[in-house]
Design an enzyme around this catalytic site. Structure first.
Site, PDB file in Angstrom:
ATOM      1  CE  LYS A 183      -2.246  -0.398   3.638  1.00  0.00           C
ATOM      2  NZ  LYS A 183      -1.621  -1.638   3.998  1.00  0.00           N
ATOM      3  CB  THR A 221       5.136   0.312  -2.509  1.00  0.00           C
ATOM      4  OG1 THR A 221       6.158  -0.376  -1.544  1.00  0.00           O
ATOM      5  CG2 THR A 221       6.130   0.189  -3.815  1.00  0.00           C
ATOM      6  NE  ARG A 273      -1.118   3.629   8.405  1.00  0.00           N
ATOM      7  CZ  ARG A 273      -0.986   2.257   8.505  1.00  0.00           C
ATOM      8  NH1 ARG A 273      -1.770   1.653   9.694  1.00  0.00           N
ATOM      9  NH2 ARG A 273      -1.026   1.368   7.564  1.00  0.00           N
ATOM     10  CE  LYS A 278       2.794  -4.285   6.710  1.00  0.00           C
ATOM     11  NZ  LYS A 278       3.443  -3.007   6.233  1.00  0.00           N
ATOM     12  CB  ALA A 331      -5.760  -0.646  10.081  1.00  0.00           C
ATOM     13  CG  PHE A 356      -3.241  -4.286   8.457  1.00  0.00           C
ATOM     14  CD1 PHE A 356      -2.197  -4.963   7.820  1.00  0.00           C
ATOM     15  CD2 PHE A 356      -3.439  -3.860   9.398  1.00  0.00           C
ATOM     16  CE1 PHE A 356      -1.000  -5.105   8.542  1.00  0.00           C
ATOM     17  CE2 PHE A 356      -2.250  -4.124  10.529  1.00  0.00           C
ATOM     18  CZ  PHE A 356      -1.106  -4.844   9.920  1.00  0.00           C
ATOM     19  CG  PHE A 402       5.725  -9.366  -6.528  1.00  0.00           C
ATOM     20  CD1 PHE A 402       6.712  -9.670  -5.530  1.00  0.00           C
ATOM     21  CD2 PHE A 402       4.681  -8.502  -6.235  1.00  0.00           C
ATOM     22  CE1 PHE A 402       6.549  -9.034  -4.160  1.00  0.00           C
ATOM     23  CE2 PHE A 402       4.321  -7.893  -4.888  1.00  0.00           C
ATOM     24  CZ  PHE A 402       5.357  -8.117  -3.860  1.00  0.00           C
ATOM     25  CD1 TRP A 458       9.298  -2.477  -4.581  1.00  0.00           C
ATOM     26  CD2 TRP A 458      10.190  -3.405  -6.441  1.00  0.00           C
ATOM     27  NE1 TRP A 458      10.508  -3.325  -3.993  1.00  0.00           N
ATOM     28  CE2 TRP A 458      10.837  -3.874  -5.411  1.00  0.00           C
ATOM     29  CE3 TRP A 458      10.724  -4.177  -7.584  1.00  0.00           C
ATOM     30  CZ2 TRP A 458      12.184  -4.795  -5.436  1.00  0.00           C
ATOM     31  CZ3 TRP A 458      11.754  -4.709  -7.629  1.00  0.00           C
ATOM     32  CH2 TRP A 458      12.464  -5.235  -6.479  1.00  0.00           C
TER      33      TRP A 458
END
Length: 557
Positions: free
Chosen positions: A71, A73, A94, A105, A274, A302, A383, A411
């Site tokens: 999210k 990214t 955030r 994470k 969240a 999330f 990806f 990315w």
């Protein structure tokens, strides 16, 4: 290269000059924290009140894998792309917590070529906001015990103290502790516990406060305990605590300005999780960005069952914010994960598992469009091991549901890789009036609010709770029934079992605990075994983090 290596090669511009160049922010309204971070004065924020608002875009996600779905990214990449298209965009994010940074994470500054920098500073101590929140919280804890130790004039029932302590670290050993051991000189003996800073009500208050005055009033409304009659609440203001707490937060309330790898402005401010809190950055940051930019891209933590729901039913309800569109981030690997594929096999093509796991994104799309009343653009966060067949299947199925679906390569390529996504988002945002639907109305009773979220969004058959919890909810209903609810639930599943993948239906959501966040203005309902103090994994990320003799940090991601 790793994320941190890419970030360390960034050609950053001094934030004071960049803010003035991009948005005309005068240097005297910026408090620099080094060369590349600065806080924006509230006086300048208030001076923007009469300016027209830009468009607000919400970025959320499907139910994630343990590593998250990108999210942040995507938020950064989309913002960079909109700026590349000649529009003015600001990203509102955030602040990362040290808990996941050293846990599973990792950090929360984006990834690849869609990052906010300076990455190491943002992921570690940043501008000290979390420290200030933790100290303000623990000051109140100390004042409570001190008051009881010196005679307890407020008649506080020490068995009904509602205020724990906090630390910004995953430390399961602190969930339940005993304080006051060692005799009368050390206070009085009682059970206590710690939450992580991001679960503190003060974090929620900071994120929802609209001014210093509002901040102080909210801090004073915190219910810290009940009197021995078991009915009468005791407030932080009864201890005259709100002034000192607000003083500790005097700088934390100011929004933080940083930049992306492509030298676009981002505001990073506030950081509630969240899954255990309301998952959105500060109202002040979002509203300030809307006055400065044509488009503001913000994230909600999330999956859309958690962050997006709380963004709508808590943040928007309290602030008057109106999003124009939602970007739902999905990955092929996560949908295969929801289709039953083991984590170490997610890089292998598996159309059958993708088809099965699609149920997860289907429910999120339905919730966003039907229950939140917002248009949904699906962003396939690309990806390198995604196959053409998998992407084609996912796009076909999303578009069959009426949602635009875009493969985005931000990315790997930064803003250039998200230009198609940006065009789709602008096309929707520019051609509809901002607006949405609440999942429940303010006058709906608390029990029914929880039940509505569980049945409408989670696919549950209903909710249950012990007689004790039901009685607590009934008691809260009398004075706080108009409050929104903030459900603390695992982010890994629509159910309360993190191992239940896809889109389970017919399950029962057990409410194990309720807490009143009177200063924040909502009731927290804890579902299942959700912890407000996480623990570290067997091999924490902290083991990979180091610093060289030259002062270069390694291992952050």
């Amino acid at each position: 290269m790793s994320d941190i290596e890419i970030a360390q090669q960034a050609k950053m511009q001094p934030i004071i000059g960049l803010a003035e160049e991009k948005f005309g922010i005068p240097a005297e309204h910026l408090d620099p924290y080094g060369h590349y971070k600065a806080k924006l004065s509230l006086e300048y924020v208030n001076s923007l009140a009469d300016k027209q608002d830009g468009k607000l875009i919400l970025v959320t996600a499907i139910s994630p894998t343990p590593a998250g779905e990108g999210k942040t990214t995507t938020t950064v990449g989309l913002g960079d792309a909109i700026n590349r298209l000649g529009k003015k965009a600001i990203m509102c994010l955030r602040e990362p917590s040290l808990g996941p940074c050293f846990g599973v994470k990792g950090g929360a500054a984006g990834g690849g070529y869609s990052q906010v920098v300076p990455m190491e500073d943002i992921n570690l101590h940043f501008t000290g906001d979390f420290h200030a929140i933790g100290v303000a919280h623990n000051l109140l804890s100390a004042l409570i015990d001190n008051h009881i130790n010196h005679g307890n004039a407020l008649d506080i029932d020490s068995r009904r103290i509602q205020w724990k302590r906090v630390v910004d670290m995953n430390d399961r050993a602190l969930r339940k502790i005993t304080v006051g051991m060692g005799g009368p000189a050390n206070g009085y003996l009682r059970e206590d516990g710690y939450d992580i800073v991001v679960a503190s009500e003060i974090m929620a208050i900071l994120c929802l406060a609209t001014s210093r005055k509002d901040l102080k009033e909210r801090l004073g409304r915190i219910v810290i305990a009940y009197k021995t009659d078991k009915v009468t609440p005791v407030y932080a203001s009864d201890l005259n605590a709100q002034g000192a707490m607000a003083a500790l937060l005097k700088d934390a309330i100011k929004p933080n300005l940083v930049q992306t790898l492509e030298n676009n402005i981002a505001i990073i401010h506030g950081g509630p999780f969240a899954n255990i809190a309301h998952g959105c950055n500060t109202v002040t940051a979002t509203k300030t960005a809307l006055k400065l930019a044509d488009y503001v891209i913000t994230e909600a933590g999330f999956g859309a069952d958690l962050g997006a729901e709380k963004f709508i039913d808590i943040k928007c309800r309290m602030s008057g914010l109106k999003p124009s569109a939602v970007v739902l981030v999905a990955t092929v690997r996560a949908l295969k994960f929801h289709g039953g594929v083991a984590k170490d096999e997610l890089n292998t093509e598996n159309l059958e598992a993708l088809q099965k796991g699609f149920a997860n994104i289907e429910r999120h799309i339905f919730n966003i469009t039907q229950h939140y009343g917002l248009p949904c653009i699906v962003c396939i966060n690309h990806f390198t091991f995604d196959t053409d067949a998998e992407i084609a299947l996912l796009k076909t199925k999303c578009e069959a549901l009426g949602s635009k679906c875009v493969v985005s390569k931000h990315w790997a390529q930064g803003g250039a890789g998200a230009e198609e996504l940006a065009k789709k988002v602008l096309e929707i945002a520019d051609n509809r009036e901002p607006g949405f639907s609440y999942v429940y109305e303010a006058e709906t009773p608390l029990w029914e609010k929880i039940e509505t979220i569980a049945t409408k969004l989670y696919g549950a058959a209903g909710i249950t709770a012990s007689p004790k919890v039901k009685a607590e909810i009934k008691a809260l209903q009398a004075s706080y029934g108009h409050f929104p609810v903030c459900i603390a639930k695992t982010q890994m599943s629509f159910s309360t079992n993190p191992n239940t993948k896809g889109a389970p239906s017919g399950h029962t959501v057990e409410i194990s605990e309720v807490r009143l966040a009177n200063g924040a203005g909502f009731v927290v309902a804890i579902a299942g075994d959700m912890m407000t103090m996480p623990g570290l994994p067997k091999i924490p990320a902290a083991e990979r983090i180091d610093i060289t003799d030259e002062g270069v940090i390694t291992g952050l991601f």
